[in-house]
Write a protein that holds these residues in place. Sequence first.
Motif, mmCIF file in Angstrom:
data_model
loop_
_atom_site.group_PDB
_atom_site.id
_atom_site.type_symbol
_atom_site.label_atom_id
_atom_site.label_comp_id
_atom_site.label_asym_id
_atom_site.label_seq_id
_atom_site.Cartn_x
_atom_site.Cartn_y
_atom_site.Cartn_z
ATOM 1 N N GLY A 426 -25.807 2.637 8.846
ATOM 2 C CA GLY A 426 -26.351 1.060 8.729
ATOM 3 C C GLY A 426 -25.331 0.057 8.338
ATOM 4 N N VAL A 427 -24.353 0.181 8.711
ATOM 5 C CA VAL A 427 -23.118 -0.779 8.658
ATOM 6 C C VAL A 427 -22.504 -0.932 9.873
ATOM 7 C CG1 VAL A 427 -21.066 -1.270 7.312
ATOM 8 C CG2 VAL A 427 -22.731 0.022 6.344
ATOM 9 N N SER A 428 -22.289 -2.285 10.070
ATOM 10 C CA SER A 428 -21.795 -2.630 11.571
ATOM 11 C C SER A 428 -20.274 -2.160 11.673
ATOM 12 C CB SER A 428 -21.854 -4.037 11.910
ATOM 13 O OG SER A 428 -20.835 -5.014 11.161
ATOM 14 N N THR A 429 -19.891 -2.010 12.987
ATOM 15 C CA THR A 429 -18.606 -1.256 13.154
ATOM 16 C C THR A 429 -17.518 -2.244 12.568
ATOM 17 O OG1 THR A 429 -19.389 -0.272 15.357
ATOM 18 C CG2 THR A 429 -16.811 -0.261 15.060
ATOM 19 N N LEU A 430 -17.588 -3.526 13.053
ATOM 20 C CA LEU A 430 -16.687 -4.375 12.467
ATOM 21 C C LEU A 430 -16.465 -4.798 10.964
ATOM 22 C CD1 LEU A 430 -16.927 -7.205 15.372
ATOM 23 C CD2 LEU A 430 -15.269 -5.296 15.321
ATOM 24 N N GLU A 431 -17.736 -4.242 10.208
ATOM 25 C CA GLU A 431 -17.554 -4.305 8.857
ATOM 26 C C GLU A 431 -16.918 -3.211 8.319
ATOM 27 O OE1 GLU A 431 -21.899 -6.518 7.028
ATOM 28 O OE2 GLU A 431 -21.991 -4.789 8.585
#
Length: 464
Positions: A426-431
């Motif tokens: 539930g966390v974007s790749t870039l984050e």
Amino acid sequence: MTEKNEMLPKMWQVLFVLGGFLALAFIFISSGIGVQLALFGGWFLAFAVGKSMGMAYIDMEKAAIKGIANGMNAILILLTVGALIGTWISGGIVPSFIYYGLQTIHPSIFLLATLLITSITSLTTGTSWGSAGTAGIAMMGIGAGLGMPPALTAGAVLSGAYFGDKLSPVSDSTILTATMSNVDVIDHVKAMVPVTVPAYVITSIAFTIVGFRYSDGAADLAQVETVMGSISTIFNVNLFSLIPMALIITLLVMKKPAIPVIAFGAFLGIVWGVIFQGLPATVALTTAWAQIPQDTGLEFIDNILSRGGMASMLGSLAIIIFGLGFGGLLGEIGVLKKLTRVLLDKWVTNAGTASVATIITGFFGNFFGSGMYVALILTPKIMSEKIDELGLDRRVLSRNSEFGSTLTSGMVPWSDNGVYMAGILGVSTLEYLPFMWLAFSCIIISIFYGFTNRFLYDSVMKEI
């Protein structure tokens, strides 16, 4: 071989395909349009270049289909894990793990505990995906309850998951890399030890230091109590709910096939939902496809407890399918080989530059081929001749192919690993990318060894 014999494209054709794809990806993502369409559009850029080289459309279409077929295992696991997460949440398995985790794990050691738990899970099971989809998602919930930044927790999960995966001799990516590099699997694992262990120590220290810094202000005990109260109000929290997780991890440790084991875990989630959560059988079964939205009054917990189900994976599934097809096309028309060949001929002259080139080639395989398996197959093929020419041990090839292909796959938003990890956690790749400290440490140490002539030649095993 000459470019004519290999039918490699011209550099302007390479730039047309790759530059066009990147332009589409940037425009679509910045406009809120799914990257799926950019990947699909890349197919037609590749078709155009292939036709200009005299290739038949049917051959290129077969290459795209073959690329998708090569990743079918990942596709099936993605859907099965979606079902597992859906039923494990509705069945109270994940909520119970989060509840007891909030009771027992002190905030100051949470990040280190996350690293260790996911490391052990992936080392014993041989799968980073299985580790992230079981222990990883539970640790994300505990971290949310403790007030930890989700991206930081995800970084700890990924560092642990990839550490165990790389050092497990039964990991599919480890076996594939060794095979493609013509290296014994155990020798390949041993060759990774002098890089991976120091990187793991550095990563552990970093997460420990950061964990202590966050523990002062992040762990609002009142919030922890609120989260635990909300979970216990909605779910029947009990120790029996931890049995399915322990059983599935045990089966994976016993090297049972991943897809049927995970599917069995999803079935147990349905059973637990009926027995312990009082769900009607039809509702419990439905959560394997689409999760029941939860309303605890806490948005960050709702985001975790409303996750899962096969339907939630369909967007990710489209990215993987289009990405693998695009990778198959790039391989067919020779784009990646041409690009890497230009780099190799110009500046790869020693062990250091060879290490950099191997890792970059693996990254290219993920970035443009959209799949870890694409990178793991292409990198040893492309780099083996240069590695032999320089007199380097093939274990150096296998080690750097592993780091460049496996550890960077989770860094690319449209690669199979990037899509999977972002969807599961539930966390974007870039984050989460800035917190993939194990991956960065391994890459830096491996390149350092290359330029300082450490752990490179036939004496590599003796040095260990």
